[in-house]
Structures are given as structure tokens and as C-alpha cells.
Design an enzyme around this catalytic site. Sequence first.
Site, PDB file in Angstrom:
ATOM      1  N   CYS A  76      -2.142   0.595   6.793  1.00 44.08           N
ATOM      2  CA  CYS A  76      -2.660   0.082   7.836  1.00 44.08           C
ATOM      3  C   CYS A  76      -4.170  -0.651   7.828  1.00 44.08           C
ATOM      4  CB  CYS A  76      -3.029   1.187   8.920  1.00 44.08           C
ATOM      5  SG  CYS A  76      -1.473   2.299   9.566  1.00 44.08           S
ATOM      6  N   ARG A  88      -1.618  -4.382   4.007  1.00 40.85           N
ATOM      7  CA  ARG A  88      -1.740  -3.012   4.320  1.00 40.85           C
ATOM      8  C   ARG A  88      -0.623  -2.407   5.062  1.00 40.85           C
ATOM      9  NH1 ARG A  88      -7.025  -1.282   2.471  1.00 40.85           N
ATOM     10  NH2 ARG A  88      -6.632   0.372   3.672  1.00 40.85           N
ATOM     11  N   TRP A  90       1.069   0.337   9.059  1.00 49.22           N
ATOM     12  CA  TRP A  90       2.387   1.041   8.184  1.00 49.22           C
ATOM     13  C   TRP A  90       2.600   2.360   8.755  1.00 49.22           C
ATOM     14  CZ3 TRP A  90       2.752   5.411   4.877  1.00 49.22           C
ATOM     15  CH2 TRP A  90       4.061   5.254   3.898  1.00 49.22           C
ATOM     16  N   ASN A 117      -6.277   4.382  11.001  1.00 51.27           N
ATOM     17  CA  ASN A 117      -5.511   4.471   9.749  1.00 51.27           C
ATOM     18  C   ASN A 117      -6.027   5.759   9.194  1.00 51.27           C
ATOM     19  OD1 ASN A 117      -4.716   4.075   7.037  1.00 51.27           O
ATOM     20  ND2 ASN A 117      -6.600   2.887   6.511  1.00 51.27           N
ATOM     21  N   GLY A 118      -4.655   6.464   8.893  1.00 55.12           N
ATOM     22  CA  GLY A 118      -5.058   7.779   8.508  1.00 55.12           C
ATOM     23  C   GLY A 118      -3.951   8.795   8.914  1.00 55.12           C
ATOM     24  N   GLU A 126       6.961  -0.819 -16.115  1.00 56.60           N
ATOM     25  CA  GLU A 126       6.358  -1.769 -15.375  1.00 56.60           C
ATOM     26  C   GLU A 126       7.226  -2.788 -15.045  1.00 56.60           C
ATOM     27  OE1 GLU A 126       3.757  -1.825 -13.432  1.00 56.60           O
ATOM     28  OE2 GLU A 126       3.229  -3.817 -12.970  1.00 56.60           O
ATOM     29  N   LYS A 148       8.269  -3.517 -11.211  1.00 52.40           N
ATOM     30  CA  LYS A 148       8.259  -4.644 -10.642  1.00 52.40           C
ATOM     31  C   LYS A 148       9.456  -5.325  -9.673  1.00 52.40           C
ATOM     32  CE  LYS A 148       4.854  -4.858 -10.067  1.00 52.40           C
ATOM     33  NZ  LYS A 148       3.540  -4.247 -10.371  1.00 52.40           N
ATOM     34  N   GLU A 198      10.767  -2.959  -6.673  1.00 53.07           N
ATOM     35  CA  GLU A 198       9.968  -2.993  -5.457  1.00 53.07           C
ATOM     36  C   GLU A 198      10.127  -4.290  -4.777  1.00 53.07           C
ATOM     37  OE1 GLU A 198       5.503  -2.182  -5.845  1.00 53.07           O
ATOM     38  OE2 GLU A 198       5.626  -3.663  -7.938  1.00 53.07           O
ATOM     39  N   HIS A 212      20.759   8.451 -25.146  1.00 51.64           N
ATOM     40  CA  HIS A 212      20.758   9.975 -24.477  1.00 51.64           C
ATOM     41  C   HIS A 212      21.186  10.151 -23.236  1.00 51.64           C
ATOM     42  CE1 HIS A 212      19.172  11.388 -28.225  1.00 51.64           C
ATOM     43  NE2 HIS A 212      18.190  10.369 -28.391  1.00 51.64           N
ATOM     44  N   LYS A 232       0.305  -2.074   0.497  1.00 50.21           N
ATOM     45  CA  LYS A 232      -0.628  -1.987  -0.642  1.00 50.21           C
ATOM     46  C   LYS A 232      -1.903  -1.006  -0.323  1.00 50.21           C
ATOM     47  CE  LYS A 232      -2.867  -5.254  -3.927  1.00 50.21           C
ATOM     48  NZ  LYS A 232      -1.797  -5.157  -4.978  1.00 50.21           N
TER      49      LYS A 232
END
Length: 616
Positions: free
Chosen positions: A2, A27, A74, A100-101, A489, A493, A496, A512, A611
Site C-alpha cells: 500500500c 507497493r 495491496w 497501510n498496515g 534466485e 525471478k 515471480e 535425490h 514490493k
Amino acid sequence: MCGIVGYVGRQKAASIMLEGLKRLEYRGYDSAGLAVLQDGDVALLRTTGRVAGLAKLASGKKLTGTTGISHTRWATHGGVTEANAHPHRSSDGRILLVHNGVIENYAAIKKFLLTKGYTFTSETDTEVLANLIAYHYAKEPASAETSRFLEAVRKTLLHVEGTYGIAVLSPAHPDELVAARKGSPLILGVGDQENLIASDVSALISRTQNVVYLKDGELVHLTPSGFTLSTLDLADVHPVIDTVTWSVDEAELGDHAHFMLKEIFEQPVALENAMRGRFAADGSTANFGGLNLSPADFRQIDRFVFTSCGTGWHACLVAEHLIERYARIPVEVDYASEFRYRNAPLDRDALFFVISQSGETIDTLAALREAKRKGYKCMAICNVVGSTIAREADGGIYQHAGPEIGVASTKAFTSQLLIAAMFALYVARMRDLSFADGVQYVAGLKAVPGLARRALAQAPRIQEIATRYAKYNDFLFLGRLDLFPIALEGALKLKEISYIHAEGYPAAEMKHGPIALISDQCPSVFFVPKGELFNKVVSSMQEIKARKGPIIAIVPEGLELPDGLADEIIPIPDCHEAALPILATIPVQLLSYYIAVARGCDVDKPRNLAKSVTVE
Ligand code: F6R
């Protein structure tokens, strides 16, 4: 998580806030909204989807007001609907609020407010906050008009459990905004005859470079001509005004198709900035002024503990390899989200490190606080100057990578890897690494920006490979030792931003279990190491090849793979071994980016993500 922008001044608030919201869209982008005070009333616009949709809605309206609040969401509490979009208004119309929260005791507050006649139109915890402020406002004596609004917000926050960054306005107070924070970032922008509030400096820099980073438990009252800062229990706070060094251009897309691509190509400069001024005059070690620890202090340390989340956690794993290899000091790595609840036993003389690009990730912040509560010194590797983690740490290393806006972290990651390599050198030189090896190491790191430029020059070829591989729905990424975190990573990448299923494994672990996935429909991306493990990794590649799995190999120049083993070879410049994780990362960033673009994905705003994760 947010984004909030609030404005009080002499200019039209709506256009200023929309420009700020566009910069905060990373955000969250589930819905957007704004409220502007004008003509004794409120213009309230909300829409599901992007800020561009809100801007379109606003373009048809006459928005002349000079006080306003705005939000890009968000979703946490309540689905993605217009009713759940911010700003929220109290049912008596007296209070408007963006948040936001997460308000944890919202259910109890809502029950109480229902008995007092307040009504609700959304499923959010935020609307509860708006109504509780309205409730306290109605109870406040009307005599001292200015403080009445501020007091109502303050009294409300005394009853709230959870996290918040809020900006509040009231039609009865046309030239005022009230904002407060606990657990969610909020920054005050101090302008000329105008003041702003935002979740991130990028939303402020086109209006002012002068900012005050609010601390948890602080409340600010803004008017066009000034602001007052206090704590919730009314203690005065002396504001510290910082100057932001980021420029507007750095936060702009320019000619690039996406922020992610722009930031991938900014890596050589970000790497140069991470090193600037950080090598000792004798050319054999690094210097970190911000750690606030002497070499004697470092000699007492018998273990490092690194924690972070997501991509930052991968940087911790690389740090573990480099520090253990060069300095021979044990390193433990933990997910911040696990560490904070695990109550792990720690060595008496451990030094704690957190890594966070944003400096606001709630789990990482909580891990830092937990380590400090136990009496450990805690260092932070952060990109965002003045962020909560940077401020709460006992010392740290700033990355100076410039604003990272693409949701998928790129330049911040490689800059973290470089800082990890420099830190490994720093402690290694306090132990057994020789002067000559130190000089060679420093020369190796200084060469990295130039080598990164050469790695980036492979972009057209990688794009061409990506176009052919975009059709696959499963990928494995395989590497060993310090290239295993790069395999993780690479997989992160790809998944996502392209929504392709991808997993990272140590290459030898593949047999395995994961080898069951291999077929001609599941490509493997191999990170080929130099040295003693080269032959082992080649054997793992043979095992994949025998099962018809397509192979993309990322190979340091000078290494020869057996003929026909890899379907695609992406060479990376030969480099010092401490720099190999950095140079191996660049091709997989480009590969993921171009695959996502080929699949028509919204690279900078991947679904469900945002983010800077400031909620648990
Ligand atoms: C992935 C990504 C995330 C972040 C993570 C931590 O591309 O960006 O996994 O690395 O959310 O964020 P920071 O570093 O801001 O604490």
C-alpha cells in the site's frame, strides 16, 4: 504494501498526489483512490485496478482542492472491490482516512462502534479506524477546533493494536492533515508553503528534497505553512530534517520498457556505488565506516547470523559461503520470518546482520528487534537511506544502489552480493587472508562493474533464447556452493514475473528426487563452476541429458563443456571467484525478464505481489 500520499498546500492536491501514487504503485496495485477537500465538501474517487484508472477518473472531474489524501492498495482485509478501496469515510462523513498496515483488534472496535450507531460499507479494518476517529471527534469539545481533530486521531490510536501508517483529513478542517505511523513507513516532505506525507521518498522528490522520517508512535499535524510532531503520549519531538540525494530522474522509467530492465542495466553503476570509498589505501582490504565496530571488536566475534527475506535471503546464503571460505568464521543463515518466532539459541559472541533493500520489510525488522532484545548487536545492509531498519540497526552498510522500483529485485541483489564479498574480505584480512591475496581480491572486485557491462552485452542473445524457451511451464535451476543461492534466485525471478513453476536446487541434490521432473518439457538452467566441482556439475548435466531434458548452461569464459551437452551456452566473463555469483546472476535476470515479456506478463507489477512487504 500500500502506498499513501497526502498533500496540504496552495497547489491542486489531486495532480500532485496522482504523480506521487504512480511512483508508489510498486507497493500495491489492487485499487487506487483519492479524496480532496473542496467547496466545503469532499471529492472522493476510488476504483479497482491501477493508478492510471484513477487518473482517468480524475481527468473528468474538476478537482481544485488543495488538501487531499490518496492511496494505492495491496489487499489484506477484504477483496479487491471499489467498496474496499481507500480512502475510507466515517459513516457520519466527518473523517476520511488512508491506511497501510493491519488493525488486529478491528473486530472488537467494530462491535463497539456498531452499538454507537456507526455503520460500515466495506470489509476492511481501515473503515473501523475512520469511524473510531469520528467517534472520538464527536466526543471532543468543539472549542479548540484545531486540536480537536488531532486529539481525535491521537485518542483513537491509543486504542489500536496492529500496524499502521495513516493520513487523515476532515472537511471541517480544510487546511490540515494528520498522519501517524506504527510499523508502516511514513515520511514527511517539507516544502515551500506546502507539506506532504508519503510511504516512500520517491513520491516526494518532485516537490521537495527535505524530509523527516517519522518514527513508530509519532503523530504529525500538517498545514501549508508548517507541521508539529509529537508522540501519542504528547511528548514533543524535535524534527530532524534530512536531505534526499535521489533525483527525480532516478525514479523515472526514461526510455526503458520496464523498471526491471532499466534496473538490470543500472547494475554496473550500482556496483561502482557500492564500492566507492570502501577500499583501504593499501589496496588489500575493505573499509566500512558505518559498522561502528573496531577490529578488536571483530576479533571477539565467533559467529555471524544473517537473516532476510526472499531475494535478500539468497544474498545471505552467498555471504555465508564467502565469509566461511575466506574468513573461516561460521555463519548461520535464517529466514527472518522464522527467526523472529524460533527463539533460536545463539552463540554468546555472535554478530547479527539483516539484509533489506527497502529497510521496511516487517519480518526482517522484527528479526532485528528480536536479536536486539536478546542483547545482540545488529548490523543492517540496506539500500533505502533513513528506512526503519537502517535507523534501528546498531550500524550498517548502505548499498547506494539508487531507487529500485521494479517489484522483482535486481540491482539491489547484486549490490548486496558485492557488499557481502567486500565484508568477507574485510573480516578475512583480520584473520588469515594474506596481503597479496587481499590485493588480488580487491582488484577482482574493482573489475566487476566492467565485467557486468560485458555480461549485459549478451542481452540480445539471451532474448533470443528466452523467446524459444518461453513455452515451457517448468524449469529447474541448478548450482553448487555459492552458485546454489544463484540457482534459487534464478528460480525466484522466473516464477515471480512469468508465473512459470521453477525450483532451485544444489545440482547434486537433483538426483535425490527432482530428477523425476525431467523430461523434454522441463529445461534445466545450470550454473557451471570453475575448479574442483566442474566435473561433478558436468556429470549432473549428463544425467539430465540422458533423460532428454533441455539444458541452458551459464559458463565462465575459458571453460569448455563436452560437445553437445548443453543446448544453449551463455558465457559470462571470467572473474575472481568471489565475484562469480554476481556475474552468474545477470544472465538469469535477463532470461527471466525476456521470458516474462514473451509470455505477455506485466513484469513490473506481477500478480499478487508488492514490493516492500510491511505486513506479516
Ligand atoms: C524478489 C524480491 C523479494 C524481496 C523481499 C525482501 O524479487 O524482491 O523477495 O527481496 O521481499 O525485501 P527487502 O529486501 O526490501 O527487505
